[in-house]
Scaffold this motif. Structure first.
Motif, short mmCIF file in Angstrom:
data_model
loop_
_atom_site.label_atom_id
_atom_site.label_comp_id
_atom_site.label_asym_id
_atom_site.label_seq_id
_atom_site.Cartn_x
_atom_site.Cartn_y
_atom_site.Cartn_z
N UNK A 14 52.81 39.50 46.81
CA UNK A 14 53.28 38.47 47.74
C UNK A 14 54.70 38.74 48.20
N UNK A 15 55.34 37.69 48.74
CA UNK A 15 56.71 37.85 49.24
C UNK A 15 57.66 38.20 48.10
N UNK A 16 58.62 39.09 48.38
CA UNK A 16 59.69 39.35 47.41
C UNK A 16 60.98 39.62 48.17
N UNK A 17 62.09 39.55 47.43
CA UNK A 17 63.42 39.66 48.03
C UNK A 17 63.86 41.11 48.22
N UNK A 18 62.90 42.02 48.32
CA UNK A 18 63.17 43.43 48.63
C UNK A 18 62.48 43.82 49.93
N UNK A 19 61.19 43.45 50.02
CA UNK A 19 60.37 43.91 51.14
C UNK A 19 59.67 42.75 51.86
N UNK A 20 60.03 41.51 51.53
CA UNK A 20 59.43 40.37 52.22
C UNK A 20 57.93 40.33 52.04
N UNK A 21 57.22 40.10 53.11
CA UNK A 21 55.76 40.03 53.08
C UNK A 21 55.12 41.41 53.00
N UNK A 22 55.89 42.45 53.36
CA UNK A 22 55.37 43.81 53.32
C UNK A 22 55.55 44.52 54.64
N UNK A 23 54.99 45.72 54.72
CA UNK A 23 55.04 46.51 55.96
C UNK A 23 53.80 46.19 56.80
N UNK A 24 53.86 46.48 58.09
CA UNK A 24 52.79 46.01 58.97
C UNK A 24 51.52 46.85 58.91
#
Length: 561
Positions: A516-526
Motif C-alpha cells: 500500500x501507500x508508504x512514505x518512500x514511493x507513495x502508491x507506487x509506480x504507474x
C-alpha cells in the motif's frame, strides 16, 4: 467612503505584523553592506481574493471556467483599491497589467528607501563566496487598515529559495540503445545502466499510440536553459521530431543556457523526459528567478496563461518546509488550489536527500508537500522491453548519490483522500500530509540518457519523475478526451490499486516501503495502460455534464472541461 478617508493616513496608523512573514537570519558567513536607498526593486503583493474556493473546487470535483474563476476568485476590489492607495502614499507604483486576469498578485515598484518604509523592514546586502543577496530578516509590518487585505509580500529578499532535484550519474554508464555514456572521476564499483525516456515509458506501459497531442505541458524552471540544436539532435536519436518548445519569461528571467554542470541539466532533463514520453504535446517552459517571489510568479503565470494553456505543470525544484516562510507556502498552495479548480494538474519532485531532505531529523520538501499537487518520489528500476525485473526504493546514500524524499508534512494537515493510507503521525500537530503520492525511476544508477549542452549524460533524481508523470497525464488527457486535473481523490480510491505497481522493498532513511501507500514511493509506480481509464472516471462531477463536444449556448453557464 472608508477607503477614500484612509487614502492619506496610512503613515499615521499603528502597524501590525503580516502573519507568516517571519524571515530567518542569513546564517552563512557574509560581509554586510547597506542597499543603495535609491535602487528600484519590484515586489509581488498577494491581495485578498473575492471569495475562497469551495472544497469541491479545490478537489477538482467542480471545475470552473476561466471566466467563472475570474468573476468569483479574482482580487477583492476593495482590498485592491486600498493597497493601491497605500502604495501611492509610500511612493510605490503598481506595475501596469497586474494583477493578470485570474491572479491576485499586484506588483509594486519603488526605491529601497520607500519599500523599507512601506513594509517596516530593513534591507541589507550580504555577500558570501558565491554571490551578493538582498536580505531582510524578521517580519514585515503593515498599516493596521491593511489587516486581512494583504496575504503575502514577496521580493524584498532575493536569496535563493529552491534547489533543482536532479543528480548526474557518477559512474560508468551503459545507456541502453545509445552508444556511450557519461562518467566522472567518482566512479562506482560496478557499471550502471540507463534508459532513454521512451524505454522508461515502455516499462511503465505507456500506450504506444498515444502522444499527448493537443496538450501543453508547462515546466517551471528557476535557472538554466536549453538550446534548440541540442533538442533537435537528441530527439533525432530517439527517432522523434523535436518538440515545439516555447520559453516564457517571468520577472525578467530568461532561457539562459551555459554549461553542462549548471541548472541546464535540470532544464534539459525536464524537457527531454516530458516531450519524449508525450511526443505530440507542446512544451511551455516558464523561466523565473530562484526566489520565493520568482517561484510564486512563475507558477501563477503558468496557471493563468491563456496563450499556451498548459493542462499539466511539472516542477522539479523545491526545498525543505523549514526553509520557507509561511506566507510563501500559503501563497503557493493557494495557487495550486486555483490550478485544481481550473482542471490543471501539477506534478512536483519530492526531493533527492532521503527522509531528512538535507536537514536535521525528518523533513519533507515543499512544494511537493502541498496537498494540491502530485508529489513524485523515486525508485531504482531495472528491466527490459516492457518487463520490469526489479523496482525498489531509490536509496544510494551510501555512495553519496541520494535517495528519494518522503515523509510527513509539518505544515499541511492530512488530506481527506489520504485518510485510509496509514500515513505516519507528523512531528508537528499542524501537519499530517504524507509525501509522496506516486513514484517512478529516479536513481542515477538506473537513470535517463539525456543531452545537455552538447554532451550525452545519464541523469536521475526525482526531477525526472515529475516530468515523467506530467507526460503521462498529458497522454491520459489525450486518450480520455478530458483533463485529469486534480487526480488524488481518484488514484487513492480502492479501485485505482490496479493502476500501480506497489513498491514494497527498500527505505529512504526513516521510512520503509511496504504494501500500500508508504512514505518512500507513495502508491507506487504507474501501470499506465490500467491507470489512464481510471483517471477518466474521476473527472466528472454532479454539477456538470461530461459532454465530449463543447457546443451550444445552453451549456455555457456550466463549467467546461
Amino acid at each position: 467612503m472608508p477607503i477614500k478617508k484612509s487614502a492619506a493616513n496610512f503613515t499615521t496608523q499603528s502597524r501590525i505584523v503580516l502573519p507568516g512573514s517571519q524571515k530567518p537570519s542569513f546564517i552563512q558567513p557574509a560581509v554586510e553592506k547597506p542597499v543603495p536607498p535609491a535602487r528600484q526593486i519590484t515586489v509581488s503583493v498577494v491581495v485578498k481574493c473575492k471569495t475562497p474556493l469551495k472544497a469541491a473546487n479545490r478537489l477538482g470535483k467542480e471545475r470552473l471556467t476561466r471566466v467563472q474563476f475570474r468573476q468569483s476568485h479574482g482580487p477583492d476590489p476593495n482590498a485592491l483599491k486600498l493597497v493601491r492607495a497605500f502604495a501611492k502614499e509610500y511612493g510605490l507604483t503598481p506595475v501596469a497589467g497586474t494583477p493578470i486576469p485570474g491572479s491576485c498578485i499586484l506588483k509594486l515598484t519603488g526605491t529601497i528607501a520607500n519599500m523599507q518604509r512601506a513594509f517596516g523592514t530593513t534591507l541589507v546586502h550580504k555577500t558570501n563566496e558565491a554571490a551578493t543577496y538582498r536580505i531582510r530578516e524578521g517580519s514585515i509590518t503593515l498599516p493596521s487598515e491593511l489587516s486581512g487585505k494583504i496575504e503575502a509580500v514577496l521580493g524584498l529578499d532575493n536569496r535563493p529559495q529552491a534547489q533543482p532535484h536532479f543528480r548526474i550519474a557518477h559512474g560508468s554508464s551503459t545507456p541502453l540503445g545509445q552508444g556511450g555514456g557519461f562518467a566522472t572521476p567518482q566512479v562506482r564499483a560496478q557499471a550502471d545502466i540507463s534508459y532513454t525516456p521512451v524505454q522508461v515509458a515502455q516499462l511503465y506501459q505507456f500506450p504506444a499510440n498515444a502522444s499527448g497531442a493537443g496538450q501543453t505541458i508547462g515546466i517551471l524552471e528557476l535557472g538554466g536553459g536549453y538550446r534548440a540544436a541540442d533538442l533537435t539532435a537528441y530527439f533525432k536519436t530517439l527517432g522523434q521530431p523535436a518538440p515545439n518548445v516555447t520559453a516564457v519569461s517571468v520577472d525578467g528571467a530568461k532561457n539562459s543556457p551555459s554549461t553542462a554542470d549548471s541548472a541546464d541539466g535540470e532544464v534539459m532533463l525536464d524537457i527531454e523526459v516530458a516531450a519524449a514520453v508525450a511526443p505530440g504535446a507542446n512544451i511551455a517552459v516558464y523561466f523565473a528567478p530562484n526566489t520565493d517571489q520568482g517561484f510564486l510568479d512563475g507558477l501563477d503565470t503558468a496557471i493563468h496563461d491563456t496563450t499556451n494553456k498548459p493542462s499539466v505543470i511539472s516542477i522539479s525544484w523545491g526545498s525543505a518546509e523549514a526553509n520557507w516562510t509561511q506566507q510563501a507556502m500559503t501563497a503557493l498552495d493557494s495557487a495550486c488550489q486555483s490550478a485544481a479548480a481550473l482542471g490543471i494538474s501539477i506534478t512536483v519532485a519530492a526531493g533527492d536527500n532521503g527522509s531528512s531532505d538535507g536537514g536535521t531529523g525528518n523533513n519533507v520538501d515543499f512544494p511537493s508537500s502541498s496537498p494540491h499537487v502530485l508529489a513524485c518520489g523515486g525508485t531504482t528500476l531495472t528491466g527490459s522491453g516492457s518487463t520490469i525485473s526489479s523496482e525498489v526504493v531509490w536509496n544510494e546514500q551510501a555512495s553519496n548519490e541520494g535517495a528519494t524524499g518522503g515523509g510527513v508534512s509539518n505544515v499541511f494537515p492530512l488530506p481527506s483522500w489520504q485518510a485510509n493510507s496509514n500515513v505516519p503521525a507528523p512531528s508537528n500537530s499542524a501537519g499530517g500530509r504524507g509525501v509522496p503520492d506516486v513514484c517512478g525511476d529516479a536513481d542515477p544508477a538506473t537513470g535517463y540518457t539525456v543531452r545537455v549542452d552538447g554532451q550525452t549524460m545519464v541523469i536521475g533524481g526525482t526531477s525526472a519523475v515529475a516530468p515523467l508523470w506530467a507526460g503521462l497525464i498529458a497522454v491520459a488527457n489525450q486518450q480520455n478526451g478530458k483533463a485529469a486535473g486534480f487526480l488524488q481523490p481518484q488514484i487513492y480510491a480502492a479501485k485505482a490499486k490496479s493502476g500501480f505497481r506497489d513498491i514494497t522493498s527498500g527505505n529512504n532513511g526513516s521510512f520503509s516501503a511496504g504494501p500500500g501507500w508508504d512514505a518512500c514511493t507513495g502508491l507506487g509506480s504507474p501501470i499506465t495502460s490500467t491507470l489512464i481509464p481510471l483517471l477518466a472516471a474521476g473527472t466528472t462531477s454532479g454539477k456538470k455534464p461530461s459532454k465530449p463536444k463543447p457546443t451550444k449556448k445552453k451549456s455555457t453557464k456550466k463549467p467546461k472541461r
